[in-house]
Design a protein around this motif. Structure first.
Motif, PDB file in Angstrom:
ATOM      1  N   MET A  42      63.038  18.871 -24.484  1.00 17.27           N
ATOM      2  CA  MET A  42      64.197  19.759 -24.438  1.00 17.27           C
ATOM      3  C   MET A  42      63.775  21.216 -24.576  1.00 17.27           C
ATOM      4  O   MET A  42      64.274  22.100 -23.870  1.00 17.27           O
ATOM      5  CB  MET A  42      65.187  19.394 -25.543  1.00 17.27           C
ATOM      6  CG  MET A  42      65.995  18.140 -25.290  1.00 17.27           C
ATOM      7  SD  MET A  42      67.014  17.693 -26.725  1.00 17.27           S
ATOM      8  CE  MET A  42      67.853  19.245 -27.069  1.00 17.27           C
ATOM      9  N   LEU A  43      62.841  21.481 -25.477  1.00 16.30           N
ATOM     10  CA  LEU A  43      62.347  22.845 -25.664  1.00 16.30           C
ATOM     11  C   LEU A  43      61.636  23.331 -24.404  1.00 16.30           C
ATOM     12  O   LEU A  43      61.840  24.477 -23.959  1.00 16.30           O
ATOM     13  CB  LEU A  43      61.402  22.895 -26.868  1.00 16.30           C
ATOM     14  CG  LEU A  43      60.774  24.254 -27.176  1.00 16.30           C
ATOM     15  CD1 LEU A  43      61.844  25.295 -27.489  1.00 16.30           C
ATOM     16  CD2 LEU A  43      59.783  24.142 -28.348  1.00 16.30           C
ATOM     17  N   TRP A  44      60.822  22.478 -23.816  1.00 15.66           N
ATOM     18  CA  TRP A  44      60.124  22.831 -22.580  1.00 15.66           C
ATOM     19  C   TRP A  44      61.131  23.167 -21.476  1.00 15.66           C
ATOM     20  O   TRP A  44      60.987  24.163 -20.780  1.00 15.66           O
ATOM     21  CB  TRP A  44      59.222  21.674 -22.148  1.00 15.66           C
ATOM     22  CG  TRP A  44      58.586  21.855 -20.806  1.00 15.66           C
ATOM     23  CD1 TRP A  44      59.031  21.353 -19.618  1.00 15.66           C
ATOM     24  CD2 TRP A  44      57.407  22.609 -20.496  1.00 15.66           C
ATOM     25  NE1 TRP A  44      58.204  21.730 -18.592  1.00 15.66           N
ATOM     26  CE2 TRP A  44      57.202  22.503 -19.107  1.00 15.66           C
ATOM     27  CE3 TRP A  44      56.509  23.347 -21.265  1.00 15.66           C
ATOM     28  CZ2 TRP A  44      56.132  23.115 -18.476  1.00 15.66           C
ATOM     29  CZ3 TRP A  44      55.444  23.967 -20.623  1.00 15.66           C
ATOM     30  CH2 TRP A  44      55.261  23.844 -19.240  1.00 15.66           C
ATOM     31  N   SER A  45      62.168  22.343 -21.342  1.00 14.21           N
ATOM     32  CA  SER A  45      63.177  22.582 -20.324  1.00 14.21           C
ATOM     33  C   SER A  45      63.912  23.898 -20.569  1.00 14.21           C
ATOM     34  O   SER A  45      64.199  24.648 -19.630  1.00 14.21           O
ATOM     35  CB  SER A  45      64.177  21.423 -20.313  1.00 14.21           C
ATOM     36  OG  SER A  45      65.204  21.652 -19.374  1.00 14.21           O
ATOM     37  N   ALA A  46      64.219  24.204 -21.849  1.00 14.96           N
ATOM     38  CA  ALA A  46      64.913  25.451 -22.168  1.00 14.96           C
ATOM     39  C   ALA A  46      64.073  26.667 -21.810  1.00 14.96           C
ATOM     40  O   ALA A  46      64.608  27.708 -21.403  1.00 14.96           O
ATOM     41  CB  ALA A  46      65.271  25.476 -23.655  1.00 14.96           C
ATOM     42  N   LEU A  47      62.752  26.560 -21.928  1.00 18.12           N
ATOM     43  CA  LEU A  47      61.865  27.675 -21.603  1.00 18.12           C
ATOM     44  C   LEU A  47      61.648  27.825 -20.104  1.00 18.12           C
ATOM     45  O   LEU A  47      61.534  28.939 -19.583  1.00 18.12           O
ATOM     46  CB  LEU A  47      60.516  27.479 -22.307  1.00 18.12           C
ATOM     47  CG  LEU A  47      60.534  27.489 -23.843  1.00 18.12           C
ATOM     48  CD1 LEU A  47      59.151  27.116 -24.388  1.00 18.12           C
ATOM     49  CD2 LEU A  47      60.964  28.845 -24.381  1.00 18.12           C
ATOM     50  N   ILE A  48      61.615  26.694 -19.392  1.00 16.24           N
ATOM     51  CA  ILE A  48      61.265  26.711 -17.977  1.00 16.24           C
ATOM     52  C   ILE A  48      62.469  26.940 -17.074  1.00 16.24           C
ATOM     53  O   ILE A  48      62.374  27.620 -16.044  1.00 16.24           O
ATOM     54  CB  ILE A  48      60.568  25.379 -17.595  1.00 16.24           C
ATOM     55  CG1 ILE A  48      59.183  25.321 -18.230  1.00 16.24           C
ATOM     56  CG2 ILE A  48      60.479  25.211 -16.095  1.00 16.24           C
ATOM     57  CD1 ILE A  48      58.229  26.388 -17.746  1.00 16.24           C
ATOM     58  N   SER A  49      63.628  26.398 -17.434  1.00 18.12           N
ATOM     59  CA  SER A  49      64.775  26.454 -16.523  1.00 18.12           C
ATOM     60  C   SER A  49      65.202  27.882 -16.153  1.00 18.12           C
ATOM     61  O   SER A  49      65.587  28.129 -14.997  1.00 18.12           O
ATOM     62  CB  SER A  49      65.958  25.675 -17.099  1.00 18.12           C
ATOM     63  OG  SER A  49      66.350  26.173 -18.360  1.00 18.12           O
ATOM     64  N   ARG A  86      63.721   3.677 -18.929  1.00 15.92           N
ATOM     65  CA  ARG A  86      63.232   5.041 -19.089  1.00 15.92           C
ATOM     66  C   ARG A  86      64.401   6.000 -19.226  1.00 15.92           C
ATOM     67  O   ARG A  86      65.407   5.903 -18.539  1.00 15.92           O
ATOM     68  CB  ARG A  86      62.396   5.438 -17.883  1.00 15.92           C
ATOM     69  CG  ARG A  86      61.928   6.883 -17.939  1.00 15.92           C
ATOM     70  CD  ARG A  86      61.070   7.259 -16.787  1.00 15.92           C
ATOM     71  NE  ARG A  86      61.550   8.042 -15.724  1.00 15.92           N
ATOM     72  CZ  ARG A  86      62.334   9.098 -15.710  1.00 15.92           C
ATOM     73  NH1 ARG A  86      62.940   9.495 -16.756  1.00 15.92           N
ATOM     74  NH2 ARG A  86      62.582   9.756 -14.653  1.00 15.92           N
ATOM     75  N   SER A  87      64.290   6.958 -20.129  1.00 11.07           N
ATOM     76  CA  SER A  87      65.314   7.966 -20.335  1.00 11.07           C
ATOM     77  C   SER A  87      65.443   8.853 -19.101  1.00 11.07           C
ATOM     78  O   SER A  87      64.438   9.193 -18.453  1.00 11.07           O
ATOM     79  CB  SER A  87      64.983   8.827 -21.554  1.00 11.07           C
ATOM     80  OG  SER A  87      65.795   9.980 -21.606  1.00 11.07           O
ATOM     81  N   PHE A  88      66.654   9.247 -18.778  1.00 10.07           N
ATOM     82  CA  PHE A  88      66.904  10.161 -17.664  1.00 10.07           C
ATOM     83  C   PHE A  88      66.232  11.512 -17.897  1.00 10.07           C
ATOM     84  O   PHE A  88      65.930  12.236 -16.943  1.00 10.07           O
ATOM     85  CB  PHE A  88      68.412  10.366 -17.487  1.00 10.07           C
ATOM     86  CG  PHE A  88      69.031  11.248 -18.538  1.00 10.07           C
ATOM     87  CD1 PHE A  88      69.289  12.577 -18.280  1.00 10.07           C
ATOM     88  CD2 PHE A  88      69.317  10.759 -19.805  1.00 10.07           C
ATOM     89  CE1 PHE A  88      69.840  13.398 -19.252  1.00 10.07           C
ATOM     90  CE2 PHE A  88      69.875  11.570 -20.776  1.00 10.07           C
ATOM     91  CZ  PHE A  88      70.141  12.882 -20.502  1.00 10.07           C
ATOM     92  N   ALA A  89      65.982  11.874 -19.150  1.00 11.95           N
ATOM     93  CA  ALA A  89      65.483  13.213 -19.481  1.00 11.95           C
ATOM     94  C   ALA A  89      63.973  13.246 -19.687  1.00 11.95           C
ATOM     95  O   ALA A  89      63.424  14.306 -19.976  1.00 11.95           O
ATOM     96  CB  ALA A  89      66.182  13.734 -20.735  1.00 11.95           C
ATOM     97  N   PHE A  90      63.298  12.109 -19.521  1.00 14.87           N
ATOM     98  CA  PHE A  90      61.858  12.073 -19.831  1.00 14.87           C
ATOM     99  C   PHE A  90      61.046  12.597 -18.656  1.00 14.87           C
ATOM    100  O   PHE A  90      61.153  12.119 -17.535  1.00 14.87           O
ATOM    101  CB  PHE A  90      61.426  10.649 -20.166  1.00 14.87           C
ATOM    102  CG  PHE A  90      59.957  10.544 -20.480  1.00 14.87           C
ATOM    103  CD1 PHE A  90      59.479  10.934 -21.723  1.00 14.87           C
ATOM    104  CD2 PHE A  90      59.056  10.082 -19.540  1.00 14.87           C
ATOM    105  CE1 PHE A  90      58.120  10.852 -22.020  1.00 14.87           C
ATOM    106  CE2 PHE A  90      57.705   9.999 -19.826  1.00 14.87           C
ATOM    107  CZ  PHE A  90      57.233  10.381 -21.069  1.00 14.87           C
ATOM    108  N   TYR A  91      60.219  13.588 -18.950  1.00 13.71           N
ATOM    109  CA  TYR A  91      59.314  14.131 -17.942  1.00 13.71           C
ATOM    110  C   TYR A  91      58.191  14.872 -18.634  1.00 13.71           C
ATOM    111  O   TYR A  91      58.434  15.841 -19.361  1.00 13.71           O
ATOM    112  CB  TYR A  91      60.040  15.081 -16.984  1.00 13.71           C
ATOM    113  CG  TYR A  91      59.095  15.828 -16.064  1.00 13.71           C
ATOM    114  CD1 TYR A  91      58.385  15.159 -15.073  1.00 13.71           C
ATOM    115  CD2 TYR A  91      58.896  17.200 -16.202  1.00 13.71           C
ATOM    116  CE1 TYR A  91      57.509  15.832 -14.242  1.00 13.71           C
ATOM    117  CE2 TYR A  91      58.027  17.884 -15.374  1.00 13.71           C
ATOM    118  CZ  TYR A  91      57.335  17.191 -14.394  1.00 13.71           C
ATOM    119  OH  TYR A  91      56.461  17.862 -13.578  1.00 13.71           O
TER     120      TYR A  91
END
Length: 597
Positions: free
Chosen positions: A239-246, A546-551
């Motif tokens: 989630m933190l990675w996504s918040a920084l990258i999006s 697998r979670s929809f949010a896992f990457y």
């Protein structure tokens, strides 16, 4: 639904179509039609940017996610929105320096026309898919509020959105968005007043109750939330990675954002627009958080069988239809349509621009007159809208098949978006960014996304089948066989060999195609390697989905490691086009560099 509600919604739709007719201009130039003449008001553009992102997805997804699970998924949204301004400063000046219509023109200067084309294709698909998602979530609004069938809502809203966008171009889009902004916030205000009156303790009491019942952000107190596993629905680090990258992804390559920014008088005016958009975005998501907590609290204390059976995605709109007196439901549904239409018009208009500038004028007709360009833009607007409608219907079928929430339903459709952000970010940060690396990553990322989507869909279907009848076995929710990793790995290596053994500058077209296909196979192998590792380590006697949010951003990190070992590119490829040289003039694209001289 009261006749007054229908009347309000009908009047609203007629008004937005009327705005489209008002801005129709038979002698319009391409720059006026697509960019509003590059002199539009920065406040209006800022409002339009925010409204473009405040779609039905947000309005359905945020309260629905809070109702179904908790606030955790959106707890870092404030961080992401706050980073939009630094992201603007990182990318936008280059687009103004080039006088671009799209951000992909920058990629041609930094790499070559082919990288520009492949990234434009990737971004085009992702955004049209997003428009399909907007229409799908719109159907949830009217299904929950009035019981309309999904297909009817998708067709009705899609056709109206396409019609006024075709008529009026960018000016109609922006000024309609301004009108829709006031309609939307008026609807929010009325809804908050009604919720405050119907909940013990008011809106503050709803937040306190949500916390007491574990619907604030309970995952933060669990050990599993901090583990990098695909079998936990949410992970803090991802989630933190996504918040920084999006924000980087949105500001660098999202044509919806960039086209509005380029409609202002210059990059400083664009900065004002971005600042307004970010501040209004923070306010909007905060309002949606409060609405989500309030709807959860209300139905926890006043259970409704329809909400209990269909879930949180329809809860807000069930409340509007049953607990608010006419004409308030009609006004609020008009407000919902305001958010929906603002996203549709922005997305359709921006994708028409991508079609004209990235595809039609390059590969179909290179000698279009200004009048022909406007005509092509109008037709492209219509075709993009029609395709978005079809895609919305397809997503609706997928959602029913896998029993997904709105938050999860777009997962298996987002397979082509891997290339955009790395191409732009490496371009602005280093002189070493090169076309070969971006091509390889694009195809590798596509293969990785395919593997991720297959893992998600098959494991989720297997888990559902097992829950219905355990005798079917674990299926794809069990341990993955090693052959699914080894096979694409070997295929990928074999396909890359012809390119590796040929000399640089003398590589054949077939060798290049083979290498790109090999990169896709290696991407599949990478995705399947994660599947194999986690399933072998964690699956026991029950299937796991697998979670929809896992990457895991393994390949993205790999790109930034590899690029530092690449040679510095010719000066004309980076002078004035990187962060370190942003103040320098951009050399002529055909001028040889000092090294080449």
């Amino acid at each position: 639904m009261h006749i007054m509600d229908y009347s309000i919604i009908a009047v609203y739709m007629l008004v937005v179509i009327g705005v489209g007719f008002f801005f129709t201009n038979k002698k319009e130039t391409t720059e006026n039609y697509l960019l509003g003449g590059r002199n539009m008001n920065s406040v209006a553009i800022g409002i339009s940017m925010m409204m473009s992102l405040m779609s039905s997805i947000s309005i359905v997804q945020i309260p629905g996610e809070i109702f179904n699970f908790s606030w955790t998924l959106f707890s870092l949204s404030w961080l992401s929105l706050s980073l939009q301004i630094p992201a603007y400063l990182l990318f936008a000046r280059f687009y103004f320096k080039l006088g671009s219509f799209t951000p992909y023109e920058y990629l041609e200067r930094r790499y070559d026309p082919y990288v520009r084309g492949i990234v434009a294709i990737s971004a085009f698909y992702v955004r049209v898919m997003y428009l399909g998602m907007v229409l799908y979530t719109t159907s949830k609004i009217f299904e929950g509020g009035y019981g309309w069938p999904s297909w009817l809502t998708i067709l009705l809203v899609g056709v109206v959105g396409v019609l006024y966008t075709v008529l009026g171009g960018m000016k109609a889009v922006v000024w309609t968005d301004v009108i829709q902004f006031f309609v939307l916030y008026g609807g929010f205000f009325m809804l908050l007043v009604v919720l405050n009156s119907k909940i013990d303790g008011g809106l503050l009491g709803a937040i306190i109750y949500s916390h007491e019942t574990g619907h604030l952000a309970p995952q933060y107190a669990t050990k599993e939330f901090y583990e990098l596993t695909p079998y936990v629905r949410l992970c803090f680090w991802l989630m933190l990675w996504s918040a920084l990258i999006s924000p980087l992804n949105g500001i660098s390559s999202d044509q919806i954002n960039v086209q509005r920014i380029l409609s202002t008088k210059g990059w400083r005016a664009g900065l004002r627009s971005q600042s307004i958009s970010s501040m209004l975005g923070l306010l909007s998501v905060s309002i949606l958080y409060v609405i989500g907590f309030a709807i959860y609290t209300y139905y926890s204390k006043n259970p409704d069988p329809i909400v209990s059976s269909q879930g949180g995605d329809i809860a807000l709109f069930r409340f509007i239809a049953t607990e608010m007196s006419a004409p308030i439901p009609g006004i609020f549904m008009a407000a919902m349509l305001a958010a929906i239409m603002s996203t549709l018009d922005s997305g359709i208009n921006s994708m028409a621009t991508v079609w004209l500038k990235e595809f039609h004028s390059k590969f179909i007709n290179r000698h279009l007159t200004p009048a022909q360009e406007v005509s092509v833009s109008r037709w492209a607007t219509f075709i993009v809208g029609a395709f978005a409608i079809l895609l919305g219907l397809g997503i609706e079928v997928s959602g029913r098949w896998l029993r997904q929430s709105v938050t999860e339903v777009g997962t298996i459709f987002a397979m082509l978006g891997a290339a955009s952000m790395p191409a732009f970010l490496t371009a602005v940060l280093t002189k070493r960014a090169n076309a070969t690396l971006i091509w390889a990553y694009t195809f590798f990322g596509f293969g990785e996304a395919v593997a991720k989507s297959v893992w998600y869909a098959l494991s989720r279907a297997a888990e559902q089948a097992w829950n219905a009848d355990p005798s079917v076995g674990l299926g794809w929710g069990g341990k993955l066989d090693l052959v699914y990793f080894i096979t694409p790995l070997i295929v990928g290596i074999v396909l890359c060999v012809p390119w590796l053994i040929q000399r640089r500058g003398k590589r054949s077209v077939l060798a290049k195609i083979s290498a790109l296909l090999g990169c896709s196979a290696l991407g599949i192998a990478c995705g399947n390697a994660m599947w194999y590792f986690y399933s072998q380590a964690l699956v026991t006697d029950v299937p796991l989905a697998r979670s929809f949010a896992f990457y895991l951003p393994v390949s993205l990190i790999g790109v930034f490691i590899i690029v530092w070992f690449c040679p510095v590119q010719p000066e004309r490829k980076w002078r004035g086009l990187t962060l370190a040289t942003v103040g320098d003039p951009i050399p002529d694209a055909d001028e040889p560099s000092r090294e080449e001289k």
